[in-house]
Design a protein around this motif. Structure first.
Motif, mmCIF file in Angstrom:
data_model
loop_
_atom_site.group_PDB
_atom_site.id
_atom_site.type_symbol
_atom_site.label_atom_id
_atom_site.label_comp_id
_atom_site.label_asym_id
_atom_site.label_seq_id
_atom_site.Cartn_x
_atom_site.Cartn_y
_atom_site.Cartn_z
ATOM 1 N N UNK A 1 0.845 -1.192 0.000
ATOM 2 C CA UNK A 1 0.000 0.000 0.000
ATOM 3 C C UNK A 1 0.879 1.241 0.000
ATOM 4 N N UNK A 2 0.286 2.360 -0.375
ATOM 5 C CA UNK A 2 0.978 3.625 -0.186
ATOM 6 C C UNK A 2 -0.036 4.723 0.094
ATOM 7 N N UNK A 3 0.465 5.722 0.835
ATOM 8 C CA UNK A 3 -0.351 6.874 1.219
ATOM 9 C C UNK A 3 0.412 8.129 0.852
ATOM 10 N N UNK A 4 -0.327 9.137 0.429
ATOM 11 C CA UNK A 4 0.295 10.412 0.074
ATOM 12 C C UNK A 4 -0.430 11.525 0.811
ATOM 13 N N UNK A 5 0.355 12.424 1.384
ATOM 14 C CA UNK A 5 -0.192 13.658 1.941
ATOM 15 C C UNK A 5 0.581 14.785 1.264
ATOM 16 N N UNK A 6 -0.038 15.443 0.328
ATOM 17 C CA UNK A 6 0.617 16.533 -0.392
ATOM 18 C C UNK A 6 -0.070 17.829 -0.011
ATOM 19 N N UNK A 7 0.734 18.789 0.382
ATOM 20 C CA UNK A 7 0.193 20.093 0.721
ATOM 21 C C UNK A 7 0.022 20.912 -0.544
ATOM 22 N N UNK A 8 -0.802 21.902 -0.489
ATOM 23 C CA UNK A 8 -1.052 22.757 -1.647
ATOM 24 C C UNK A 8 0.086 23.775 -1.757
ATOM 25 N N UNK A 9 1.256 23.280 -2.188
ATOM 26 C CA UNK A 9 2.459 24.108 -2.257
ATOM 27 C C UNK A 9 3.358 23.515 -3.334
ATOM 28 N N UNK A 10 3.779 24.308 -4.285
ATOM 29 C CA UNK A 10 4.598 23.810 -5.396
ATOM 30 C C UNK A 10 5.984 23.344 -4.969
ATOM 31 N N UNK A 11 6.450 23.745 -3.815
ATOM 32 C CA UNK A 11 7.808 23.431 -3.395
ATOM 33 C C UNK A 11 7.909 22.159 -2.562
ATOM 34 N N UNK A 12 6.873 21.359 -2.500
ATOM 35 C CA UNK A 12 6.890 20.204 -1.609
ATOM 36 C C UNK A 12 7.681 19.024 -2.140
ATOM 37 N N UNK A 13 8.405 19.176 -3.226
ATOM 38 C CA UNK A 13 9.190 18.065 -3.759
ATOM 39 C C UNK A 13 10.561 17.941 -3.111
ATOM 40 N N UNK A 14 10.932 18.855 -2.239
ATOM 41 C CA UNK A 14 12.201 18.748 -1.539
ATOM 42 C C UNK A 14 12.030 17.811 -0.348
ATOM 43 N N UNK A 15 12.863 16.776 -0.320
ATOM 44 C CA UNK A 15 12.764 15.773 0.742
ATOM 45 C C UNK A 15 13.465 16.280 1.990
ATOM 46 N N UNK A 16 12.783 16.221 3.106
ATOM 47 C CA UNK A 16 13.385 16.594 4.380
ATOM 48 C C UNK A 16 14.030 15.400 5.053
#
Length: 160
Positions: A92-107
């Motif tokens: 399975x996989x889950x995604x939580x994406x915020x409404x922000x274009x810069x969220x592709x940077x991995x912390x």
């Protein structure tokens, strides 16, 4: 998807469309082992796709500063190699994406194995994440901007 085609090399786009990455040059490991040598911190999540064999492939632009040895670079040269991770048995996989274009940077990326099943989570720097539940084994490729395949074994790279 327009940004993907605009900002990435033609060979990468073509290999995704044709599913022609050279996986025979990959290193087989687990996220648990791999993360002992490589960090995804500040790396860039390019995207992911499911190939014709129903395997999930993550495409990450690996931060060269935090991964100098693994990137096989004598110095920080601003070339961020492509790290491809193939996860064969996704449960399975889950995604939580915020409404922000810069969220592709991995912390951060974390993983744990519970009863022969891995739970791996990539967190972005703004609070979004993608989480995979999968069988532990993964395959990793390391490819330069020019499309050259490098040795993806982090143990050998870090011994130099």
């Amino acid at each position: 998807m327009d940004d993907f085609y605009k900002n990435n090399p033609q060979w990468l786009q073509q290999n995704i469309i044709d599913d022609t990455f050279l996986w025979e040059k990959s290193f087989t490991t687990t996220f648990d082992e791999f993360l002992n040598y490589v960090t995804f911190h500040d790396s860039f999540w390019i995207g992911s796709f499911i190939n014709q064999d129903m395997e999930y492939v993550c495409i990450i632009r690996l931060d060269a500063f935090w991964n100098q040895k693994y990137s096989q670079s004598e110095k920080y040269d601003n070339e961020w190699h492509f790290c491809l991770v193939k996860i064969k048995n996704i449960i399975s996989f889950r995604i939580k994406k915020l409404d922000n274009d810069q969220t592709n940077t991995i912390g951060n990326c974390t993983t744990e194995i519970i009863d022969s099943t891995s739970i791996t989570q990539f967190d972005d720097v703004y609070g979004g994440h993608i989480e995979f539940t999968h069988k532990p084994q993964i395959k990793v490729l390391l490819i330069t901007e020019q499309g050259e395949y490098l040795n993806p074994n982090p143990i050998i790279c870090n011994e130099k």
